[in-house]
Design an enzyme around this catalytic site. Sequence first.
Site, PDB file in Angstrom:
ATOM      1  CD  GLU A 151      -2.868  -1.214   2.352  1.00  0.00           C
ATOM      2  OE1 GLU A 151      -4.060  -1.526   2.217  1.00  0.00           O
ATOM      3  OE2 GLU A 151      -2.343  -1.013   3.469  1.00  0.00           O
ATOM      4  CG  ASP A 196     -12.251  -7.735  -0.060  1.00  0.00           C
ATOM      5  OD1 ASP A 196     -13.218  -7.894   0.708  1.00  0.00           O
ATOM      6  OD2 ASP A 196     -11.180  -7.213   0.293  1.00  0.00           O
TER       7      ASP A 196
END
Length: 230
Positions: free
Chosen positions: A12, A196
């Site tokens: 990230e 997701d």
Amino acid sequence: MNIGIIGAMREEIVPLLDMYGKYESIEFGNNTYYKISYKDSQIFIAYSKIGKVHSAISATSMITKFECESIIFSGVAGGISSSLNVGDLLLATKLCQHDVDISAFGHPPGFIPEGKLFYESDRKLCSLAREVAKDMNINILEGIIASGDSFIADKKIKDFIAKEFGAIAVEMEGASVACVCDNFKIPYCIFRSISDNADGEAHISFDEFLESSAKISANFVKNLVEKMIG
């Protein structure tokens, strides 16, 4: 101006480090903080490791050790709302801890005495984020994000979080960063790119879209920093 940027995982923050290119590595508290001198400001970037405890440590270090005046958390999240799709960019208006439960003592789920059920993001930073989204011609969604120390891949838990907290996405760090910043009176904002749908297939889609979702979020954060510095 000193600005702190945190992600939970190495994946990230790598896109951000690649974007800035040159940085100094500083070891502190069993973690690495990357210092970037940019224009007239200092930017500190770190990945906290997964979970609320680790992210709280990193946020506290950013504030007390590196004197950051604003904190940005950038990363990925699981979508709860059916209106969210993988790759969507989400700005947290409020954050809560869905796994806190002392309801046996008459308190609502998520609430800790002398604490808060919801932590509200800094309005000025949120306003700047909306300007960045407009400049980039992208649609940034907004809503409540719930945090907890478990990866959600169960529909029953997902439905509970949505009903109890009105959350539209779930992750594992944002609320703890919000709590730290709130206590130190430091403005903060939490950005997430949806990786997701927090369901039975979450582990599959998370692995598949982590890298691309992280890049979406990182690109947005870099533009926000530009807006903050002016």
